[in-house]
Design an enzyme around this catalytic site. Structure first.
Site, short mmCIF file in Angstrom:
data_model
loop_
_atom_site.label_atom_id
_atom_site.label_comp_id
_atom_site.label_asym_id
_atom_site.label_seq_id
_atom_site.Cartn_x
_atom_site.Cartn_y
_atom_site.Cartn_z
N PRO A 146 0.85 -1.20 0.00
CA PRO A 146 0.00 0.00 0.00
C PRO A 146 0.88 1.25 0.00
O PRO A 146 1.87 1.32 0.73
CB PRO A 146 -0.79 -0.13 1.31
CG PRO A 146 0.10 -0.96 2.20
CD PRO A 146 0.83 -1.91 1.30
N GLU B 7 0.13 5.36 0.16
CA GLU B 7 -0.85 6.44 0.23
C GLU B 7 -0.57 7.51 -0.81
O GLU B 7 0.56 7.97 -0.96
CB GLU B 7 -0.85 7.07 1.62
CG GLU B 7 -1.93 8.13 1.79
CD GLU B 7 -1.75 8.99 3.02
OE1 GLU B 7 -2.70 9.72 3.37
OE2 GLU B 7 -0.68 8.95 3.63
N GLN C 44 -7.15 -2.01 3.67
CA GLN C 44 -6.31 -1.70 4.82
C GLN C 44 -6.94 -0.60 5.69
O GLN C 44 -7.40 0.43 5.18
CB GLN C 44 -4.91 -1.26 4.40
CG GLN C 44 -3.97 -1.12 5.59
CD GLN C 44 -2.57 -0.69 5.21
OE1 GLN C 44 -2.34 0.49 4.94
NE2 GLN C 44 -1.63 -1.63 5.18
N CYS D 83 2.97 2.95 8.93
CA CYS D 83 3.09 4.27 8.30
C CYS D 83 3.97 5.19 9.14
O CYS D 83 3.69 5.41 10.33
CB CYS D 83 1.72 4.90 8.11
SG CYS D 83 1.79 6.53 7.32
N LYS E 142 0.67 -5.17 8.97
CA LYS E 142 1.96 -4.71 8.43
C LYS E 142 2.64 -3.86 9.49
O LYS E 142 2.03 -2.93 10.03
CB LYS E 142 1.76 -3.91 7.15
CG LYS E 142 3.06 -3.55 6.43
CD LYS E 142 2.78 -2.97 5.05
CE LYS E 142 4.06 -2.82 4.23
NZ LYS E 142 4.90 -1.68 4.70
N ASN F 148 9.53 -7.06 3.17
CA ASN F 148 9.30 -5.79 2.48
C ASN F 148 10.46 -4.85 2.76
O ASN F 148 10.96 -4.79 3.87
CB ASN F 148 7.97 -5.18 2.96
CG ASN F 148 7.70 -3.80 2.40
OD1 ASN F 148 7.41 -2.88 3.15
ND2 ASN F 148 7.77 -3.63 1.10
N GLY F 149 10.88 -4.13 1.73
CA GLY F 149 11.92 -3.12 1.91
C GLY F 149 13.13 -3.33 1.02
O GLY F 149 13.80 -4.36 1.09
N GLY G 143 6.67 -2.15 -3.28
CA GLY G 143 5.98 -0.87 -3.35
C GLY G 143 6.60 0.03 -4.40
O GLY G 143 6.26 -0.02 -5.59
#
Length: 345
Positions: free
Chosen positions: A16, A18, A77, A107, A148, A208-209, A232
């Protein structure tokens, strides 16, 4: 890409983002292929009981079985710090058509963290567990709840506590961004922490990352032992990275998307969203995407420089025509006046 021995095929998630990956982008990326699961931008939950239209605005796919037009499942989410409100709105989201709920504890935005949401909750693993448990208890058993997280807030010391809290709360799977909130998005990503989390908890872990390339995927897989990965910014830079990884794992050749093929998809996206933006913002999403694409395609930098000061549709479409193959260029060329303006720009 040369033929190679087969490897276990991983599960690929779209992260996700934003203000970046909306339903139009999800439709485009999932149509390319290689993505197994999409996740929406977060729906902010405070103490309000949100109406159905909020959920369908963030996730129009709810009206189509919670899948993209090409059939990729989409998780909705939620983000917030109040367990009761999160649980109530999760129920309303499911009533609106959601088939899976994801909870955001990652976030890093200051505005979000200052409003009791996102990564700030990682300072209290008991709150992470309580929010997940409240949502899990409120929903039917066949609706999966996932979470997450980052590795921590001020530092990375709470990574195991929060991962265990997510599992204890009833999360079916856990995506881990391999940085703390303070780390932001600065390299490196600390994949070794994800590997330890995977060994210490009993639910699937999604890495992730800093997964920018196929080589990054291979190294992350070796470090973490994971077989699920979330992309992402890198998915915007290489929209077919999932297909590249799948071909590698299946031991077959694959030709990555060429620049004109990327531009054709960008033009389709521009055309589909053109009517949704006021004239003063026309082209902003294309410019945003080009900032990521130039990490993989040098031509994207040229394209960006051509349009960065322009928002007139004629000039934007002329630029598209210059980067598209004739068969996929806009049908109506810009008038001579516009071409003269473009040459002078």
């Amino acid at each position: 890409m040369r033929d190679q021995p087969q490897l276990p095929t991983p599960k690929i998630y779209q992260a996700p983002m934003e203000g970046v990956i909306d339903h139009h982008v999800r439709a485009l990326l999932s149509a390319i292929g290689g993505i197994d699961v999409c996740v929406t931008e977060f729906v902010r939950v405070t103490h309000t009981h949100l109406p159905r239209k909020v959920f369908t605005r963030f996730c129009p796919e709810l009206e189509q079985g919670a899948t993209t037009p090409s059939g990729t499942p989409v998780k909705l989410q939620l983000l917030g710090g109040n367990p009761e409100s999160m649980a109530h709105n999760a129920v309303r989201a499911v009533e609106a058509g959601a088939h899976a709920i994801d909870l955001n504890f990652g976030c890093p935005a200051k505005s979000v963290n200052n409003s009791d949401g996102g990564a700030c909750l990682l300072q209290s693993p008991s709150r992470v567990e309580g929010i997940i448990a409240a949502v899990r208890k409120a929903l039917p058993a066949d609706i999966p709840v996932s979470a997450k997280i980052r590795l921590g807030y001020e530092d990375r010391s709470s990574y195991l506590d929060n991962a265990r809290a997510a599992e204890a709360g009833g999360a079916a799977e856990l995506a881990v961004h391999a940085r703390s909130k303070v780390d932001g998005y600065r390299p490196p990503a600390y994949w070794e922490y994800i590997g330890e989390i995977r060994q210490q908890i009993g639910i699937p872990v999604i890495a992730n990352g800093d997964l920018w390339t196929v080589d990054d995927f291979l190294r992350c897989r070796d470090v973490t032992g994971c077989n699920a990965f979330m992309f992402g910014r890198s998915l915007l830079a290489r929209p077919d990275i999932g297909l590249q990884i799948r071909a590698l794992c299946e031991g077959r050749q694959y030709q990555p998307l060429q620049w004109h093929e990327i531009v054709a998809r960008l033009y389709h996206y521009y055309s589909a969203t053109k009517a949704e933006y006021p004239a003063k913002y026309l082209g902003n999403r294309i410019k945003q995407w080009l900032a990521y694409l130039k990490l993989s395609y040098p031509q994207a930098d040229v394209f960006f420089e051509q349009i960065k000061r322009h928002r007139e549709p004629e000039l934007l479409e002329l630029a598209f025509a210059q980067h598209l193959e004739p068969a996929t260029a806009p049908e109506s060329p810009a008038p001579k006046r516009v071409q003269e303006e473009w040459s002078a720009a």
